[in-house]
Design a protein around this motif. Structure first.
Motif, PDB file in Angstrom:
ATOM      1  N   GLY A 134       0.871  -1.112   0.026  1.00 47.76           N
ATOM      2  CA  GLY A 134      -0.047   0.029   0.008  1.00 47.76           C
ATOM      3  C   GLY A 134       0.834   1.205  -0.025  1.00 47.76           C
ATOM      4  O   GLY A 134       1.647   1.534  -0.966  1.00 47.76           O
ATOM      5  N   ASP A 158      -4.456   5.252   3.355  1.00 42.68           N
ATOM      6  CA  ASP A 158      -5.456   4.209   2.558  1.00 42.68           C
ATOM      7  C   ASP A 158      -5.178   4.758   1.097  1.00 42.68           C
ATOM      8  O   ASP A 158      -5.419   5.516   0.520  1.00 42.68           O
ATOM      9  CB  ASP A 158      -6.704   4.699   2.807  1.00 42.68           C
ATOM     10  CG  ASP A 158      -7.741   3.855   1.930  1.00 42.68           C
ATOM     11  OD1 ASP A 158      -7.653   2.982   1.247  1.00 42.68           O
ATOM     12  OD2 ASP A 158      -9.193   4.068   2.186  1.00 42.68           O
ATOM     13  N   ASN A 211      -7.059   3.818  -1.409  1.00 45.00           N
ATOM     14  CA  ASN A 211      -7.984   4.348  -2.180  1.00 45.00           C
ATOM     15  C   ASN A 211      -8.559   5.598  -1.595  1.00 45.00           C
ATOM     16  O   ASN A 211      -9.878   6.099  -2.314  1.00 45.00           O
ATOM     17  CB  ASN A 211      -9.129   3.137  -1.996  1.00 45.00           C
ATOM     18  CG  ASN A 211      -8.605   1.683  -2.435  1.00 45.00           C
ATOM     19  OD1 ASN A 211      -8.491   1.428  -3.436  1.00 45.00           O
ATOM     20  ND2 ASN A 211      -8.579   0.696  -1.650  1.00 45.00           N
TER      21      ASN A 211
END
Length: 312
Positions: free
Chosen positions: A199, A208, A210
Protein backbone atom coordinates in the motif's frame (compact mmCIF):
# COMPACT_ATOMS: atom_id res chain seq x y z
CA UNK A 1 -20.57 28.52 -23.20
CA UNK A 2 -16.91 29.39 -23.60
CA UNK A 3 -14.58 27.57 -21.21
CA UNK A 4 -10.85 27.98 -20.63
CA UNK A 5 -8.00 25.75 -19.55
CA UNK A 6 -5.36 27.55 -17.47
CA UNK A 7 -1.99 25.78 -17.36
CA UNK A 8 0.41 26.73 -14.57
CA UNK A 9 3.84 26.45 -16.19
CA UNK A 10 5.87 29.00 -14.23
CA UNK A 11 7.30 26.52 -11.67
CA UNK A 12 10.99 26.44 -10.93
CA UNK A 13 11.18 22.63 -11.06
CA UNK A 14 13.70 22.40 -8.20
CA UNK A 15 13.14 18.71 -7.45
CA UNK A 16 13.71 17.74 -11.06
CA UNK A 17 17.38 18.64 -10.82
CA UNK A 18 17.89 21.43 -13.30
CA UNK A 19 16.31 22.29 -16.61
CA UNK A 20 12.71 23.22 -17.27
CA UNK A 21 10.86 20.01 -16.48
CA UNK A 22 7.62 21.18 -18.11
CA UNK A 23 9.41 21.17 -21.47
CA UNK A 24 10.89 17.65 -21.30
CA UNK A 25 9.84 15.57 -24.35
CA UNK A 26 7.96 12.39 -23.43
CA UNK A 27 5.98 11.43 -26.58
CA UNK A 28 7.10 9.65 -29.76
CA UNK A 29 7.32 12.89 -31.77
CA UNK A 30 8.83 14.99 -29.00
CA UNK A 31 5.50 15.82 -27.37
CA UNK A 32 5.61 17.17 -23.82
CA UNK A 33 3.05 16.39 -21.11
CA UNK A 34 1.23 19.66 -21.85
CA UNK A 35 0.52 18.49 -25.40
CA UNK A 36 -1.54 15.61 -24.03
CA UNK A 37 -3.36 17.84 -21.53
CA UNK A 38 -4.24 20.34 -24.27
CA UNK A 39 -5.41 17.52 -26.54
CA UNK A 40 -7.66 16.13 -23.80
CA UNK A 41 -9.04 19.57 -22.90
CA UNK A 42 -9.88 20.47 -26.50
CA UNK A 43 -11.43 17.03 -27.01
CA UNK A 44 -13.57 17.60 -23.89
CA UNK A 45 -14.82 20.96 -25.23
CA UNK A 46 -12.52 23.65 -23.80
CA UNK A 47 -12.03 26.36 -26.42
CA UNK A 48 -9.42 28.63 -24.83
CA UNK A 49 -5.95 27.77 -23.48
CA UNK A 50 -4.02 30.14 -21.22
CA UNK A 51 -0.38 29.48 -20.33
CA UNK A 52 0.98 30.99 -17.12
CA UNK A 53 4.74 31.34 -17.52
CA UNK A 54 7.63 33.52 -16.39
CA UNK A 55 9.18 36.13 -18.64
CA UNK A 56 12.60 34.47 -18.36
CA UNK A 57 11.35 31.17 -19.87
CA UNK A 58 9.14 32.76 -22.55
CA UNK A 59 11.57 32.16 -25.44
CA UNK A 60 12.15 28.49 -24.53
CA UNK A 61 8.46 28.00 -23.88
CA UNK A 62 7.33 29.43 -27.21
CA UNK A 63 9.92 27.34 -29.06
CA UNK A 64 8.95 24.14 -27.22
CA UNK A 65 5.16 24.46 -27.37
CA UNK A 66 3.72 27.97 -27.69
CA UNK A 67 4.30 28.70 -31.39
CA UNK A 68 3.31 25.20 -32.42
CA UNK A 69 0.19 25.24 -30.26
CA UNK A 70 -0.92 28.66 -31.52
CA UNK A 71 -0.85 27.38 -35.09
CA UNK A 72 -2.55 24.09 -34.26
CA UNK A 73 -5.27 25.62 -32.07
CA UNK A 74 -6.04 28.43 -34.52
CA UNK A 75 -6.96 25.75 -37.06
CA UNK A 76 -9.36 24.22 -34.54
CA UNK A 77 -10.97 27.45 -33.35
CA UNK A 78 -9.25 27.39 -29.95
CA UNK A 79 -7.93 30.66 -28.54
CA UNK A 80 -4.43 30.85 -26.98
CA UNK A 81 -3.37 33.37 -24.34
CA UNK A 82 -0.37 34.05 -22.11
CA UNK A 83 -0.17 35.36 -18.57
CA UNK A 84 3.08 36.12 -16.77
CA UNK A 85 3.68 35.35 -13.11
CA UNK A 86 6.10 37.93 -11.75
CA UNK A 87 7.45 38.20 -8.21
CA UNK A 88 6.80 41.95 -8.30
CA UNK A 89 3.09 41.59 -9.11
CA UNK A 90 1.75 42.04 -5.56
CA UNK A 91 -1.10 44.01 -3.92
CA UNK A 92 -0.93 47.79 -3.76
CA UNK A 93 0.72 49.08 -0.60
CA UNK A 94 3.15 46.17 -0.18
CA UNK A 95 6.69 45.70 -1.43
CA UNK A 96 8.77 42.67 -2.40
CA UNK A 97 10.96 41.69 0.58
CA UNK A 98 14.69 42.00 0.00
CA UNK A 99 16.14 38.56 -0.64
CA UNK A 100 12.92 37.05 -2.07
CA UNK A 101 13.93 34.82 -5.01
CA UNK A 102 10.78 33.35 -6.56
CA UNK A 103 7.09 34.17 -7.20
CA UNK A 104 4.34 33.68 -4.64
CA UNK A 105 2.81 30.31 -5.50
CA UNK A 106 -0.15 28.87 -7.35
CA UNK A 107 -2.69 31.37 -5.99
CA UNK A 108 -0.67 34.23 -7.42
CA UNK A 109 -0.23 32.26 -10.67
CA UNK A 110 -3.99 32.08 -11.24
CA UNK A 111 -4.31 35.78 -10.31
CA UNK A 112 -1.99 36.56 -13.22
CA UNK A 113 -4.91 35.59 -15.50
CA UNK A 114 -7.39 38.09 -14.08
CA UNK A 115 -7.46 40.27 -17.20
CA UNK A 116 -7.46 37.32 -19.61
CA UNK A 117 -9.90 34.76 -18.21
CA UNK A 118 -13.51 35.96 -18.13
CA UNK A 119 -15.20 32.56 -18.46
CA UNK A 120 -15.43 29.41 -16.27
CA UNK A 121 -12.08 27.65 -16.32
CA UNK A 122 -10.10 24.62 -15.28
CA UNK A 123 -6.64 24.94 -13.72
CA UNK A 124 -3.90 22.31 -14.02
CA UNK A 125 -0.17 21.91 -13.44
CA UNK A 126 1.94 21.87 -16.60
CA UNK A 127 3.99 18.83 -15.63
CA UNK A 128 1.15 16.49 -14.59
CA UNK A 129 -0.73 14.05 -16.81
CA UNK A 130 -4.33 13.81 -15.64
CA UNK A 131 -6.03 11.50 -18.17
CA UNK A 132 -9.12 12.20 -20.24
CA UNK A 133 -11.89 11.52 -17.72
CA UNK A 134 -11.17 14.47 -15.44
CA UNK A 135 -11.26 17.00 -18.30
CA UNK A 136 -14.63 15.67 -19.47
CA UNK A 137 -16.13 15.76 -15.97
CA UNK A 138 -14.86 19.24 -15.12
CA UNK A 139 -16.00 20.65 -18.47
CA UNK A 140 -19.46 19.14 -17.99
CA UNK A 141 -19.67 20.56 -14.47
CA UNK A 142 -18.70 24.07 -15.60
CA UNK A 143 -21.08 24.09 -18.56
CA UNK A 144 -24.03 22.59 -16.67
CA UNK A 145 -23.64 24.46 -13.38
CA UNK A 146 -22.16 27.88 -14.02
CA UNK A 147 -24.26 31.01 -13.77
CA UNK A 148 -23.17 34.30 -12.14
CA UNK A 149 -25.60 33.47 -9.31
CA UNK A 150 -23.81 30.14 -8.73
CA UNK A 151 -20.31 31.53 -9.09
CA UNK A 152 -19.15 30.12 -5.75
CA UNK A 153 -19.88 26.52 -6.76
CA UNK A 154 -16.51 25.03 -7.70
CA UNK A 155 -15.26 21.55 -8.49
CA UNK A 156 -12.11 19.47 -8.24
CA UNK A 157 -10.87 16.26 -9.84
CA UNK A 158 -10.50 13.61 -7.15
CA UNK A 159 -7.83 11.05 -7.97
CA UNK A 160 -7.33 7.71 -6.22
CA UNK A 161 -4.16 7.97 -4.12
CA UNK A 162 -2.79 4.66 -5.39
CA UNK A 163 -2.95 6.03 -8.95
CA UNK A 164 -0.76 9.03 -8.10
CA UNK A 165 2.35 7.63 -6.40
CA UNK A 166 5.93 7.76 -7.72
CA UNK A 167 8.28 4.79 -7.72
CA UNK A 168 11.24 7.15 -7.34
CA UNK A 169 10.58 9.09 -4.16
CA UNK A 170 8.01 10.44 -1.75
CA UNK A 171 5.18 12.77 -2.74
CA UNK A 172 2.92 15.26 -0.99
CA UNK A 173 -0.81 14.86 -1.55
CA UNK A 174 -3.93 16.62 -0.31
CA UNK A 175 -6.09 13.81 1.06
CA UNK A 176 -9.76 14.69 0.71
CA UNK A 177 -12.82 14.13 2.87
CA UNK A 178 -16.29 14.49 1.32
CA UNK A 179 -19.90 14.46 2.51
CA UNK A 180 -22.64 12.12 1.31
CA UNK A 181 -23.16 14.27 -1.81
CA UNK A 182 -19.47 14.24 -2.79
CA UNK A 183 -18.86 17.82 -1.69
CA UNK A 184 -15.45 18.47 -0.24
CA UNK A 185 -15.35 18.97 3.54
CA UNK A 186 -11.62 18.85 4.21
CA UNK A 187 -8.22 18.52 2.53
CA UNK A 188 -5.36 17.29 4.70
CA UNK A 189 -1.94 18.05 3.22
CA UNK A 190 0.00 14.81 3.76
CA UNK A 191 3.77 14.74 3.31
CA UNK A 192 6.36 12.10 2.40
CA UNK A 193 3.89 9.53 1.08
CA UNK A 194 5.70 6.53 -0.35
CA UNK A 195 4.72 3.23 -1.90
CA UNK A 196 5.07 0.12 0.22
CA UNK A 197 4.78 -3.56 -0.68
CA UNK A 198 1.16 -3.60 0.48
CA UNK A 199 0.00 0.00 0.00
CA UNK A 200 1.37 3.35 1.11
CA UNK A 201 2.60 5.14 4.21
CA UNK A 202 3.46 8.65 5.36
CA UNK A 203 6.08 9.17 8.05
CA UNK A 204 5.46 5.69 9.43
CA UNK A 205 1.65 5.92 9.30
CA UNK A 206 -0.34 3.66 6.97
CA UNK A 207 -2.33 5.56 4.31
CA UNK A 208 -5.43 4.26 2.49
CA UNK A 209 -4.43 3.90 -1.17
CA UNK A 210 -8.12 4.22 -2.14
CA UNK A 211 -8.46 7.68 -0.57
CA UNK A 212 -9.29 10.59 -2.85
CA UNK A 213 -6.52 13.12 -3.34
CA UNK A 214 -6.25 16.53 -4.95
CA UNK A 215 -3.75 16.89 -7.80
CA UNK A 216 -4.34 20.62 -8.19
CA UNK A 217 -6.93 20.21 -10.96
CA UNK A 218 -9.80 22.59 -10.27
CA UNK A 219 -12.92 23.86 -12.00
CA UNK A 220 -13.30 27.56 -11.12
CA UNK A 221 -15.42 30.57 -12.06
CA UNK A 222 -14.37 34.04 -13.24
CA UNK A 223 -15.86 35.52 -10.06
CA UNK A 224 -13.58 33.29 -7.97
CA UNK A 225 -10.61 35.33 -9.20
CA UNK A 226 -12.02 38.30 -7.27
CA UNK A 227 -11.99 36.21 -4.08
CA UNK A 228 -8.44 35.15 -4.88
CA UNK A 229 -7.43 38.80 -5.14
CA UNK A 230 -8.92 39.56 -1.71
CA UNK A 231 -7.10 36.55 -0.27
CA UNK A 232 -3.78 37.73 -1.67
CA UNK A 233 -4.09 40.98 0.30
CA UNK A 234 -4.86 38.96 3.45
CA UNK A 235 -1.84 36.75 2.75
CA UNK A 236 0.48 39.77 2.68
CA UNK A 237 -1.07 41.22 5.83
CA UNK A 238 -0.50 37.90 7.61
CA UNK A 239 3.16 37.45 6.61
CA UNK A 240 4.19 41.06 7.23
CA UNK A 241 7.11 41.17 9.66
CA UNK A 242 7.73 37.40 9.56
CA UNK A 243 11.05 37.21 7.74
CA UNK A 244 10.89 33.46 7.00
CA UNK A 245 7.43 33.74 5.45
CA UNK A 246 8.33 36.92 3.59
CA UNK A 247 11.27 35.13 1.94
CA UNK A 248 9.77 31.67 1.38
CA UNK A 249 6.00 31.87 1.99
CA UNK A 250 3.63 30.93 -0.83
CA UNK A 251 0.03 31.84 -1.55
CA UNK A 252 -1.24 28.40 -2.52
CA UNK A 253 -4.46 27.81 -4.41
CA UNK A 254 -5.58 24.64 -2.54
CA UNK A 255 -4.90 26.18 0.88
CA UNK A 256 -6.92 29.29 0.05
CA UNK A 257 -9.79 27.24 -1.37
CA UNK A 258 -9.75 25.17 1.83
CA UNK A 259 -9.98 28.40 3.88
CA UNK A 260 -12.99 29.52 1.84
CA UNK A 261 -14.51 26.07 2.26
CA UNK A 262 -14.16 26.22 6.05
CA UNK A 263 -15.83 29.66 6.07
CA UNK A 264 -18.69 28.37 3.94
CA UNK A 265 -17.89 30.92 1.22
CA UNK A 266 -17.60 28.33 -1.56
CA UNK A 267 -18.61 24.74 -2.20
CA UNK A 268 -16.37 22.26 -4.03
CA UNK A 269 -17.78 19.16 -5.73
CA UNK A 270 -15.32 16.27 -5.90
CA UNK A 271 -15.47 14.57 -9.31
CA UNK A 272 -13.88 11.14 -9.04
CA UNK A 273 -11.54 9.99 -11.81
CA UNK A 274 -10.14 6.48 -12.13
CA UNK A 275 -7.39 7.54 -14.54
CA UNK A 276 -3.79 7.04 -13.53
CA UNK A 277 -1.90 10.27 -12.88
CA UNK A 278 1.75 10.51 -13.74
CA UNK A 279 4.28 13.28 -13.89
CA UNK A 280 7.95 14.13 -13.95
CA UNK A 281 8.61 14.99 -10.31
CA UNK A 282 12.06 13.40 -10.26
CA UNK A 283 14.51 12.89 -13.15
CA UNK A 284 14.09 9.13 -12.69
CA UNK A 285 10.36 9.47 -13.46
CA UNK A 286 10.94 10.44 -17.10
CA UNK A 287 11.56 6.92 -18.55
CA UNK A 288 8.39 5.69 -16.80
CA UNK A 289 6.38 8.58 -18.26
CA UNK A 290 7.77 7.92 -21.77
CA UNK A 291 6.85 4.24 -21.43
CA UNK A 292 3.37 5.14 -20.11
CA UNK A 293 2.58 7.33 -23.12
CA UNK A 294 3.90 4.62 -25.47
CA UNK A 295 1.46 2.17 -23.86
CA UNK A 296 -1.46 4.62 -24.11
CA UNK A 297 -0.71 4.99 -27.83
CA UNK A 298 -0.42 1.21 -28.27
CA UNK A 299 -3.77 0.79 -26.50
CA UNK A 300 -5.42 3.30 -28.85
CA UNK A 301 -6.04 5.99 -26.22
CA UNK A 302 -4.01 8.43 -28.36
CA UNK A 303 -2.90 8.43 -31.97
CA UNK A 304 0.80 8.61 -32.71
CA UNK A 305 -0.02 11.84 -34.57
CA UNK A 306 -1.54 13.26 -31.37
CA UNK A 307 -3.91 15.95 -32.67
CA UNK A 308 -5.00 14.19 -35.88
CA UNK A 309 -8.28 13.01 -34.31
CA UNK A 310 -9.46 16.50 -33.29
CA UNK A 311 -11.81 18.13 -35.76
CA UNK A 312 -11.69 21.82 -36.57
Amino acid sequence: MKTALVIMAAGIGSRFGGGIKQLEPVGPNGEIIMDYSIHDAVEAGFDKIVFIIRKDIEKDFREAIGNRMEELCAAKGVEIGYAFQEMSDIPHGFSVPKGRKKPWGTGQAVLACKDIVKEPFAVINADDYYGKEAFVKIHEFLVENYTPEKSKELCMAGFILGNTLSDNGTVTRGICAVDENDYLTDVVETYEIKKTSDGAESQGNRIDVNAHVSMNMWGLTPEFVGLLEEGFVEFFENIKGDEAKELKGEYLLPIYIDELLKKGTVSVRLLETQDKWFGVTYKEDKPVVVESFAKLIADGVYQKDLFADLKA
